[in-house]
Design a protein around this motif. Structure first.
Motif, short mmCIF file in Angstrom:
data_model
loop_
_atom_site.label_atom_id
_atom_site.label_comp_id
_atom_site.label_asym_id
_atom_site.label_seq_id
_atom_site.Cartn_x
_atom_site.Cartn_y
_atom_site.Cartn_z
N TYR A 187 0.91 -1.05 -0.03
CA TYR A 187 0.13 -0.03 -0.01
C TYR A 187 0.76 1.09 0.01
CZ TYR A 187 -4.27 -2.39 0.32
OH TYR A 187 -5.39 -3.69 0.31
N THR A 188 2.20 1.22 0.42
CA THR A 188 3.02 2.49 0.44
C THR A 188 3.21 2.59 -0.90
OG1 THR A 188 3.79 1.79 2.58
CG2 THR A 188 5.10 3.14 1.21
N GLU A 189 3.66 1.53 -1.59
CA GLU A 189 3.80 1.62 -3.24
C GLU A 189 2.69 2.35 -3.82
OE1 GLU A 189 5.13 -1.32 -6.89
OE2 GLU A 189 4.97 -2.01 -4.74
N VAL A 190 1.41 1.89 -3.53
CA VAL A 190 0.29 2.41 -4.01
C VAL A 190 0.12 3.96 -3.60
CG1 VAL A 190 -2.23 2.26 -4.23
CG2 VAL A 190 -1.03 0.17 -4.15
N MET A 191 0.48 4.23 -2.48
CA MET A 191 0.30 5.58 -2.10
C MET A 191 1.60 6.34 -2.87
SD MET A 191 -0.13 5.23 1.98
CE MET A 191 0.31 6.96 2.39
N LEU A 192 2.42 6.09 -3.04
CA LEU A 192 3.75 6.74 -3.66
C LEU A 192 3.22 6.78 -5.15
CD1 LEU A 192 6.76 5.19 -2.25
CD2 LEU A 192 5.94 7.47 -1.94
N GLY A 193 2.67 5.99 -5.75
CA GLY A 193 2.10 5.97 -7.30
C GLY A 193 1.25 7.16 -7.49
N GLN A 194 0.16 7.37 -6.35
CA GLN A 194 -0.87 8.30 -6.55
C GLN A 194 -0.65 9.58 -5.94
OE1 GLN A 194 -4.18 6.51 -4.43
NE2 GLN A 194 -4.33 4.65 -6.07
N ILE A 195 0.53 9.75 -4.97
CA ILE A 195 0.83 11.02 -4.52
C ILE A 195 1.80 11.67 -5.23
CG2 ILE A 195 1.62 12.29 -2.54
CD1 ILE A 195 0.50 10.00 -0.63
N THR A 196 1.75 13.17 -5.70
CA THR A 196 2.78 13.62 -6.36
C THR A 196 3.79 13.92 -5.55
OG1 THR A 196 1.83 15.85 -5.89
CG2 THR A 196 0.84 14.82 -7.92
N LEU A 197 5.03 14.17 -6.44
CA LEU A 197 6.28 14.37 -5.71
C LEU A 197 6.26 15.45 -4.74
CD1 LEU A 197 9.22 13.08 -5.62
CD2 LEU A 197 9.78 14.75 -7.43
N GLY A 198 5.66 16.52 -4.92
CA GLY A 198 5.77 17.70 -4.11
C GLY A 198 4.71 17.63 -2.93
N HIS A 199 3.81 16.66 -2.98
CA HIS A 199 3.06 16.60 -1.84
C HIS A 199 3.49 16.51 -0.47
CE1 HIS A 199 -0.76 15.32 0.26
NE2 HIS A 199 -1.48 15.78 -0.64
N PRO A 200 2.85 17.01 0.68
CA PRO A 200 3.53 16.73 1.99
C PRO A 200 3.81 15.40 2.25
CG PRO A 200 2.16 18.76 1.97
CD PRO A 200 1.84 18.01 0.46
N LEU A 201 2.82 14.75 1.78
CA LEU A 201 2.74 13.13 2.42
C LEU A 201 3.84 12.40 1.61
CD1 LEU A 201 -0.91 12.85 2.90
CD2 LEU A 201 0.59 12.84 4.63
N HIS A 202 4.23 12.94 0.75
CA HIS A 202 5.24 12.05 -0.44
C HIS A 202 6.34 11.42 0.47
CE1 HIS A 202 7.79 10.69 -3.59
NE2 HIS A 202 6.93 10.51 -4.33
N SER A 203 7.10 12.69 1.28
CA SER A 203 8.10 12.23 1.80
C SER A 203 7.89 11.18 3.12
CB SER A 203 8.77 13.48 2.65
OG SER A 203 7.96 14.26 3.32
N LYS A 204 6.79 11.27 3.60
CA LYS A 204 6.35 10.34 4.76
C LYS A 204 6.36 8.89 4.22
CE LYS A 204 4.25 14.01 7.76
NZ LYS A 204 4.89 15.22 6.99
N ALA A 205 5.54 8.90 3.00
CA ALA A 205 5.30 7.55 2.42
C ALA A 205 6.62 7.09 2.09
CB ALA A 205 4.52 7.65 1.35
N GLU A 206 7.38 7.76 1.55
CA GLU A 206 9.02 7.27 1.19
C GLU A 206 9.66 6.73 2.57
OE1 GLU A 206 10.94 10.51 -0.52
OE2 GLU A 206 10.48 9.90 -2.68
N ALA A 207 9.37 7.48 3.61
CA ALA A 207 9.92 6.92 4.83
C ALA A 207 9.47 5.71 5.34
CB ALA A 207 9.69 7.90 5.92
#
Length: 890
Positions: free
Chosen positions: A540-560
């Motif tokens: 689901y983290t992979e799904v989230m990273l696929g749906q959140i744009t790179l500049g979105h505040p949640l993108h870095s959290k999903a990467e962590a």
């Protein structure tokens, strides 16, 4: 012996005596009779005086008449009247009658004497013999009279004796001796002879001899001597064959024993054997079953048998025996009995008409057989005892366990070779000179406890102590023993000492292996369950990273979250490697090539202050392993060595080809015999103590500071090596460095080419129908959503039974089944077998936390094509599905 007789003079026994005897002559006649009865010389001189001074005895009776006339002188004829003449005539008639009566007395005394008597003349020709002489020697009086007696009854080998006797008698000596004489039928007789001269008027006129048959006495003496010698031989002779030969010689002295044999009967096998057999015509028969011959008859009846061909014929007609060949002319056998138990028989044979056996020989042989049977029984018991002693001695001397006798005051009394070798000494003398309490026991208190236990219970069972060898090595010994009676002044302990040092090491290693196996199972189970959780998190983290744009505040959290999931995945992979449940791509690899390639990668890793050297043996050979996993092993060992060298040092990697046999036991550790490829990684760093070495392969065990290591590096090494069929050993001492030695089985095959990693296909979708079977709901939902997002039609089931029902109800084609392996009820393998039987050609993709569950007996290269290990990325799932189904139709 020559018989004395008359030749000089004309007197013969039986001549009439006409002159009257006087009283003096009667006294002489009486003394003559008494002398004859006593066997003394018939002279009136004491026997000790050979040449008498007194007037000799005259046997002509004329001396008696002369003496009578002297006592009664003739009156003057002128003064004699008729009355006086008549008186004188009457006296004369009376004297003649008296002399005649007494002569008859002497004749009857001579003839009826119980001892043989003979009188010979001075030429030793027979003059007179009595009836007993004729009976004993078998000659009639006519055959003796006038014949040289020495030629009749003297054996041929006694000519010197005859000459000596004649010389003694001619000197007037009386002789008495025991000797042998020859009867008319050739029989040798043992006799006692008394002989002396007969003297008349001072001259020797004849010789007499009195014989006494002492054959029975001699036989009794010989028999008594034989029995004594048999007993003596039985005590002195150890070997039965020598004893039997000695018995043969003794019997041959008593009777003709030219053909002599001893038969023995074994009641267990019912065999009759002939351990001693001397025969002129036959050879020793082989041991045979109890039959019906002459020997068997004696053995069955227990009675002696004196047999001739006629007797044997009669016994055969009566059915007592059955002979296969004619018996000898004379056959004698007596049984060998001990307490009514028949051991065998003694057999005598004669093939000559001149040699035959009598009842007397049978009686003598029966007496000998009693002594012989007792001796044989004793000898057999002694031999049986010696064999038993030798057997037990051999057991002790060849035993693999140490056996010893010791006194409680601390002295070895006897030791076997195994104990000598156990203690590392060269001879029994070296060990017997030791003081066990000081020189053998590591802890004297253990010796004290051992003695106390022995005194308390009288025995010891499995008492474990530590001994020190001659080379100062310490061994663990288990002692079991008991008290025994002996001639020693103190109690004696007989004990068996078993060196269990290797067993204890193996037991410790087995316990360690069991612990590692248990930890591995626990780690594998944890990794398996954790992989399902990671699968959902990372997916689901992979799904989230696929749906959140790179500049979105949640993108870095999903990467962590994704990075943490990746680190957790690495840990689970290491746990699976330790538990030997990861998928290995086994190929034949060149070990030297792998190490040479790793050397270039390792040098920058360890730093400039550590010297790395490699020593690769030429033609070291190949092994079957996963090249990537072997690189991981070498990498982990070098990193571990680097951490043990904080101030720099040396690391060495060495390879070699070795052949291990029974003589090789690294620290007494079991390893299969055969050819191996050896890899060793050594350093001169801090080293480890024994307690640390015992735990280094445990997962999460580390000696590093907190945060400096996970404790899974060496456990990963252990798991990979064991899964590849190899062995790993460690040798280390504090401040003296560490050596890790790895043994991989060597294979005589060329190495496989290690190709480049294939380019991954694009994660494209499709329109095929996929049956998804997964018991974990969150994982099943994630996979279903991923596949549906790629355009696939998904049929999902939570277990194997539902999947079968769903497939049976679905009439359209099913192109692929994706199933977990470990599920309650029907597992993945069983499900696929049933589905493929109903839908041949159905393709499959297995999902599992570790490969062992998916492919217990399938080649690794093929298994990778149909297996996806959890946790996996959604991109890898899409590529694997497309890879199995093949390129899409469009």
């Amino acid at each position: 012996m020559p018989m004395a007789g008359f030749q000089r003079g004309n007197f013969k026994m039986g001549d009439r005596v006409t002159r009257a005897t006087q009283s003096r002559e009667l006294v002489r006649a009486k003394r003559l009779r008494q002398a004859l009865e006593r066997g003394a010389p018939p002279t009136f001189v004491p026997p000790a005086v050979p040449n008498p001074v007194a007037p000799p005895l005259s046997l002509s009776w004329s001396s008696i008449e002369k003496s009578s006339v002297e006592k009664n002188p003739v009156e003057h004829p002128g003064k004699t009247n008729s009355a006086e003449k008549n008186s004188k005539n009457a006296k004369k008639i009376s004297s003649e009658e008296t002399l005649n009566t007494r002569r008859q007395y002497l004749e009857q005394l001579f003839q009826n004497s119980p001892d043989p008597l003979v009188i010979v003349d001075t030429s030793f020709r027979g003059q007179c013999v009595n009836q007993e002489f004729q009976r004993l020697f078998g000659y009639s009086a006519a055959q003796v009279l006038g014949k040289p007696v020495n030629q009749l009854i003297f054996p041929l080998d006694r000519a010197a004796e005859a000459e000596w006797i004649m010389q003694c008698l001619e000197r007037g000596e009386q002789i008495t001796l025991e000797t042998q004489r020859l009867a008319k039928d050739g029989t040798l007789l043992d006799v006692s002879v008394s002989s002396a001269p007969l003297i008349i008027d001072g001259q020797t006129v004849a010789f007499y001899a009195i014989y006494r048959d002492i054959s029975e006495r001699k036989r009794a003496e010989a028999l008594s001597s034989a029995l004594y010698r048999i007993a003596e031989k039985a005590s002195a002779t150890q070997d039965l064959q020598q004893f039997f030969a000695a018995i043969h010689g003794i019997v041959d002295e008593l009777m003709c024993a030219r053909n002599f044999s001893i038969a023995l009967h074994d009641p267990e096998s019912q065999l009759v054997s002939f351990p001693y057999f001397v025969d002129e015509q036959e050879s020793a028969p082989a041991p045979t079953k109890l039959g019906s011959g002459l020997v068997e008859f004696v053995l069955r009846t227990g009675e002696p048998l004196l047999c001739t061909p006629q007797v044997a014929h009669e016994m055969q007609q009566r059915g007592k025996i059955k002979l296969n060949h004619p018996p000898p002319l004379h056959w004698l056998s007596v049984p060998l009995k001990v307490n009514h138990h028949i051991l065998g028989a003694v057999i005598l044979k004669s093939y000559s008409k001149n040699t035959h056996f009598r009842e007397r020989d049978q009686d003598v042989l029966a007496l000998i057989s009693q002594q012989l049977a007792a001796a044989i029984d004793r000898k057999r018991n002694e031999q049986s005892l010696r064999r038993s002693e030798l057997c037990y001695r051999s057991l002790v001397q060849t035993a693999v366990y140490g056996i010893y006798r010791s006194s409680l005051d601390g002295r070895f009394l006897d030791v076997n070779p195994a104990l000598i070798g156990m203690l590392g000494y060269d001879s029994a003398h070296d060990v017997l000179s030791l003081d066990p309490k000081k020189d053998v026991f590591v802890d004297p208190a253990e010796y004290t406890r051992l003695v106390d236990e022995f005194r308390r219970s009288g025995r010891m069972d499995g008492f474990e102590v530590r001994w020190k060898r001659k080379d100062a090595a310490i061994i663990t010994v288990r002692i079991s023993g008991r008290a025994v009676a002996s001639d020693e002044p103190t109690d004696v302990l007989e004990a068996i000492a078993e060196d269990i040092t290797e067993r204890r090491v193996l037991e410790d290693q087995f316990r360690q292996a069991q612990k590692m196996e248990a930890v591995g199972r626990l780690a594998g189970g944890i990794a398996h369950d954790f992989n399902n959780l990671l699968m959902v998190i990372s997916g689901y983290t992979e799904v989230m990273l696929g749906q959140i744009t790179l500049g979105h505040p949640l993108h870095s959290k999903a990467e962590a979250i994704q990075q943490a999931s990746d680190r957790a995945t690495t840990l689970t992979r290491q746990l699976l490697a330790f538990s030997r449940k990861q998928l290995l791509e086994l190929k034949v690899i060149d070990v030297n090539a792998i190490v040479a390639d790793m050397e270039r990668l390792l040098r920058p890793l360890i730093g400039e202050d550590i010297e790395l050297t490699t020593s690769l043996a030429p033609s070291v050979g190949c092994t079957r392993a996963d090249a990537g996993q072997l690189e991981q092993v070498i990498m982990n060992l070098v990193v571990n060595a680097k951490d043990a060298l904080p101030n720099g040092g040396k690391i060495s990697i060495r390879t070699a080809s070795v052949n291990l046999d029974d003589s090789y036991r690294p620290e007494n550790t079991f390893i299969k015999n055969g050819p191996y490829v050896m890899i060793s990684v050594s350093d001169n760093g801090e080293g480890m103590d024994r307690e640390t070495q015992a735990r280094i392969f445990e997962p999460f065990f580390t000696t590093k500071e907190k945060g400096k290591g996970t404790g899974l590096g060496l456990s990963t090494v252990y798991g990979i090596i064991k899964q590849s069929g190899g062995y790993v050993f460690v040798q280390s001492e504090p401040a003296r460095g560490t050596v890790f030695t790895i043994y991989f089985p060597r294979v005589d095959e060329p190495s496989d080419a290690i190709g480049a990693t294939p380019v991954a296909l694009a994660a494209v979708g499709g329109t095929e129908t996929v049956l998804l079977v997964e018991d974990e709901d969150s994982v099943r939902q994630l996979v279903r959503e991923t596949l549906e997002s790629r355009g696939y039609r998904v049929l999902e089931a939570g277990n194997g039974a539902d999947a079968l029902t769903l497939a049976a109800a679905h009439s359209d084609p099913i192109h692929l089944v994706i199933t977990d392996v470990v599920m309650p009820g029907l597992n993945g393998h069983e499900l696929v077998q049933q589905l493929q039987s109903a839908r041949p050609g159905l393709k499959v993709l297995y999902l599992s936390g570790y490969a062992q569950d998916a492919f217990p007996s399938t080649a690794a290269a093929d298994s990778q094509k149909t297996f996806l290990q959890k946790p996996f990325t959604l991109q890898s799932l899409s590529r694997k599905v497309r890879e199995i189904l093949g390129p899409p139709a469009n």
